[in-house]
Design an enzyme around this catalytic site. Structure first.
Site, PDB file in Angstrom:
ATOM      1  N   ARG A  93       4.480   2.267   2.194  1.00  0.00           N
ATOM      2  CA  ARG A  93       3.191   1.778   1.682  1.00  0.00           C
ATOM      3  C   ARG A  93       2.269   2.943   1.316  1.00  0.00           C
ATOM      4  NH1 ARG A  93       1.623  -1.478   6.566  1.00  0.00           N
ATOM      5  NH2 ARG A  93      -0.386  -1.822   5.550  1.00  0.00           N
TER       6      ARG A  93
ATOM      7  N   ARG B 176      -4.877  -2.385  -7.551  1.00  0.00           N
ATOM      8  CA  ARG B 176      -3.933  -1.525  -6.845  1.00  0.00           C
ATOM      9  C   ARG B 176      -3.140  -0.643  -7.782  1.00  0.00           C
ATOM     10  NH1 ARG B 176      -3.810  -3.955  -1.561  1.00  0.00           N
ATOM     11  NH2 ARG B 176      -2.633  -2.583  -0.237  1.00  0.00           N
TER      12      ARG B 176
ATOM     13  N   ARG C 125      -2.826  -1.276  15.948  1.00  0.00           N
ATOM     14  CA  ARG C 125      -3.533  -2.387  15.290  1.00  0.00           C
ATOM     15  C   ARG C 125      -2.977  -3.743  15.738  1.00  0.00           C
ATOM     16  NH1 ARG C 125      -4.251  -3.022   8.890  1.00  0.00           N
ATOM     17  NH2 ARG C 125      -1.987  -3.043   8.868  1.00  0.00           N
TER      18      ARG C 125
ATOM     19  N   ARG D 171       1.275  -6.840  12.533  1.00  0.00           N
ATOM     20  CA  ARG D 171       1.657  -7.286  11.191  1.00  0.00           C
ATOM     21  C   ARG D 171       3.099  -6.906  10.856  1.00  0.00           C
ATOM     22  NH1 ARG D 171      -2.996  -5.865   6.982  1.00  0.00           N
ATOM     23  NH2 ARG D 171      -1.246  -4.880   5.946  1.00  0.00           N
TER      24      ARG D 171
ATOM     25  N   LYS E 282     -10.131  -0.345   5.520  1.00  0.00           N
ATOM     26  CA  LYS E 282     -10.851  -1.130   4.488  1.00  0.00           C
ATOM     27  C   LYS E 282     -11.343  -2.461   5.057  1.00  0.00           C
ATOM     28  CE  LYS E 282      -7.244  -1.127   1.737  1.00  0.00           C
ATOM     29  NZ  LYS E 282      -6.316  -0.328   2.557  1.00  0.00           N
TER      30      LYS E 282
HETATM   31  P1  AP5 Z   1      -7.820  -1.918   8.906  1.00  0.00           P
HETATM   32  O1  AP5 Z   1      -9.279  -2.192   8.733  1.00  0.00           O
HETATM   33  O2  AP5 Z   1      -6.896  -3.033   9.233  1.00  0.00           O
HETATM   34  O3  AP5 Z   1      -7.248  -1.075   7.651  1.00  0.00           O
HETATM   35  P2  AP5 Z   1      -6.941  -1.524   6.134  1.00  0.00           P
HETATM   36  O4  AP5 Z   1      -7.307  -0.346   5.279  1.00  0.00           O
HETATM   37  O5  AP5 Z   1      -7.575  -2.830   5.847  1.00  0.00           O
HETATM   38  O6  AP5 Z   1      -5.358  -1.594   6.234  1.00  0.00           O
HETATM   39  P3  AP5 Z   1      -4.339  -2.627   5.557  1.00  0.00           P
HETATM   40  O7  AP5 Z   1      -3.022  -2.372   6.275  1.00  0.00           O
HETATM   41  O8  AP5 Z   1      -4.904  -4.010   5.591  1.00  0.00           O
HETATM   42  O9  AP5 Z   1      -4.282  -2.085   4.114  1.00  0.00           O
HETATM   43  P4  AP5 Z   1      -3.233  -2.436   3.017  1.00  0.00           P
HETATM   44  O10 AP5 Z   1      -3.938  -1.916   1.827  1.00  0.00           O
HETATM   45  O11 AP5 Z   1      -1.875  -1.884   3.261  1.00  0.00           O
HETATM   46  O12 AP5 Z   1      -3.013  -3.985   3.196  1.00  0.00           O
HETATM   47  P5  AP5 Z   1      -3.446  -5.254   2.369  1.00  0.00           P
HETATM   48  O13 AP5 Z   1      -3.602  -6.345   3.351  1.00  0.00           O
HETATM   49  O14 AP5 Z   1      -4.546  -4.941   1.428  1.00  0.00           O
HETATM   50  O15 AP5 Z   1      -7.739  -0.763  10.024  1.00  0.00           O
HETATM   51  C1  AP5 Z   1      -6.499  -0.286  10.504  1.00  0.00           C
HETATM   52  C2  AP5 Z   1      -6.550  -0.091  12.047  1.00  0.00           C
HETATM   53  O16 AP5 Z   1      -7.472   0.940  12.382  1.00  0.00           O
HETATM   54  C3  AP5 Z   1      -7.040  -1.338  12.820  1.00  0.00           C
HETATM   55  O17 AP5 Z   1      -6.363  -1.416  14.028  1.00  0.00           O
HETATM   56  C4  AP5 Z   1      -8.528  -1.053  13.053  1.00  0.00           C
HETATM   57  O18 AP5 Z   1      -9.019  -1.726  14.179  1.00  0.00           O
HETATM   58  C5  AP5 Z   1      -8.517   0.457  13.234  1.00  0.00           C
HETATM   59  N1  AP5 Z   1      -9.757   1.099  12.769  1.00  0.00           N
HETATM   60  C6  AP5 Z   1     -10.377   0.850  11.564  1.00  0.00           C
HETATM   61  N2  AP5 Z   1     -11.463   1.642  11.424  1.00  0.00           N
HETATM   62  C7  AP5 Z   1     -11.524   2.397  12.567  1.00  0.00           C
HETATM   63  C8  AP5 Z   1     -12.411   3.439  13.012  1.00  0.00           C
HETATM   64  N3  AP5 Z   1     -13.444   3.852  12.286  1.00  0.00           N
HETATM   65  N4  AP5 Z   1     -12.159   4.037  14.190  1.00  0.00           N
HETATM   66  C9  AP5 Z   1     -11.105   3.644  14.938  1.00  0.00           C
HETATM   67  N5  AP5 Z   1     -10.220   2.679  14.588  1.00  0.00           N
HETATM   68  C10 AP5 Z   1     -10.430   2.054  13.423  1.00  0.00           C
HETATM   69  O19 AP5 Z   1      -2.124  -5.537   1.460  1.00  0.00           O
HETATM   70  C11 AP5 Z   1      -0.907  -5.907   2.054  1.00  0.00           C
HETATM   71  C12 AP5 Z   1       0.175  -6.100   0.997  1.00  0.00           C
HETATM   72  O20 AP5 Z   1      -0.218  -7.148   0.067  1.00  0.00           O
HETATM   73  C13 AP5 Z   1       0.478  -4.919   0.087  1.00  0.00           C
HETATM   74  O21 AP5 Z   1       1.364  -4.008   0.717  1.00  0.00           O
HETATM   75  C14 AP5 Z   1       1.117  -5.628  -1.121  1.00  0.00           C
HETATM   76  O22 AP5 Z   1       2.427  -6.042  -0.823  1.00  0.00           O
HETATM   77  C15 AP5 Z   1       0.282  -6.882  -1.253  1.00  0.00           C
HETATM   78  N6  AP5 Z   1      -0.876  -6.719  -2.164  1.00  0.00           N
HETATM   79  C16 AP5 Z   1      -2.199  -6.742  -1.814  1.00  0.00           C
HETATM   80  N7  AP5 Z   1      -2.988  -6.560  -2.888  1.00  0.00           N
HETATM   81  C17 AP5 Z   1      -2.154  -6.431  -3.959  1.00  0.00           C
HETATM   82  C18 AP5 Z   1      -2.378  -6.188  -5.358  1.00  0.00           C
HETATM   83  N8  AP5 Z   1      -3.617  -6.050  -5.856  1.00  0.00           N
HETATM   84  N9  AP5 Z   1      -1.292  -6.087  -6.159  1.00  0.00           N
HETATM   85  C19 AP5 Z   1      -0.041  -6.223  -5.675  1.00  0.00           C
HETATM   86  N10 AP5 Z   1       0.244  -6.447  -4.372  1.00  0.00           N
HETATM   87  C20 AP5 Z   1      -0.806  -6.545  -3.514  1.00  0.00           C
HETATM   88 MG    MG Z   2      -6.820  -4.766   5.319  1.00  0.00          MG
END
Ligand code: AP5
Ligand code: MG
Length: 213
Positions: free
Chosen positions: A166, A90, A124, A157, A15
């Protein structure tokens, strides 16, 4: 580009990476709850400690904390006409609130199998300062271990070890949001998370421009 998009997908599906591609091409405002919460988690306060603990365990934060972040981001001038929302809603309760606050144009669902995500997340590396995301093989920084944008040392991370939990939370809480928004008449688009980045860039560009007409 005047569009209000939601990005939904399992943790690690790409994402943040797709948001970066769209920002580069169309100048969207990126609203990432995860990035905002990681900043709060660094604060030496009761709130900071609470946020850090829950995030490191891979659980969801209470709505009262996350809703404040979203409401503030949505009220800013740079989110008036267009934004990409990454990490919110979410669960269905958050989706119900969001569509009351703002009109969403479409949802982009990033699709990827759990086993492929687990493998990819091992590589990552993230910038703790600006949130930029890299992969040691697929999307390496220009200088090993250093952020291209702000020169900060990249890290793994803290919630990386909790990826299975997750993913469970995603399937149980977040996946039903897609059906909920579809039933509200919002257009849903799917993009494969495992396309190479060049193809993904073209795919996303065409998808967004096409839908602008
Ligand atoms: P990356 O782009 O980092 O993936 P992502 O989908 O953004 O992964 P996240 O881990 O950030 O998602 P998440 O939803 O768990 O975390 P968030 O920060 O939102 O890509 C992943 C890897 O793949 C990277 O190394 C990248 O380089 C590689 N890659 C990407 N695309 C590629 C491609 N096409 N080909 C090859 N490689 C590729 O949330 C974190 C925490 O915050 C949650 O667990 C929760 O505790 C809290 N939180 C956030 N929002 C809420 C909410 N609304 N309500 C309650 N708690 C919340
Ligand atoms: Mg992210």
């Amino acid at each position: 580009m005047n569009k209000k998009l939601i990005l939904i997908g399992p943790p690690g599906a790409g994402k943040g990476t797709i948001a970066d591609l769209l920002i580069e091409k169309f100048n969207f405002t990126h609203i990432s709850t995860g990035n905002s919460l990681r900043i709060v988690a660094e604060e030496q306060s009761e709130l900071g400690i609470k946020v850090k603990t829950i995030m490191n365990e891979g659980g969801l934060l209470p709505d009262e904390i996350v809703d404040e972040i979203i409401k503030e981001a949505l009220s800013k001038e740079d989110a008036k006409d267009s934004f990409i929302l990454d990490g919110y809603p979410r669960h269905v309760g958050q989706a119900e609130k969001l569509i009351d606050w703002v009109k969403i144009d479409e949802v982009v669902v990033v699709d990827m199998k759990d086993e492929d995500i687990i493998e990819r997340l091992n590589g990552r590396r993230t910038c703790p300062k600006c949130g930029a995301s890299y992969h040691i093989v697929n999307i390496p920084p220009k200088v090993e271990g250093i952020c291209d944008f702000c020169g900060t040392k990249l890290i793994k991370r803290a919630d990386e070890d909790k990826i299975k939990h997750r993913l469970d939370v995603y399937h149980k809480e977040t996946e039903p949001v897609i059906e909920f928004l579809k039933n509200k008449g919002i257009r849903i688009q799917k993009v494969p998370g495992d396309f190479d980045v060049k193809t993904q860039k073209e795919w996303m560009g065409n998808l967004i421009v096409y839908n602008q007409e």
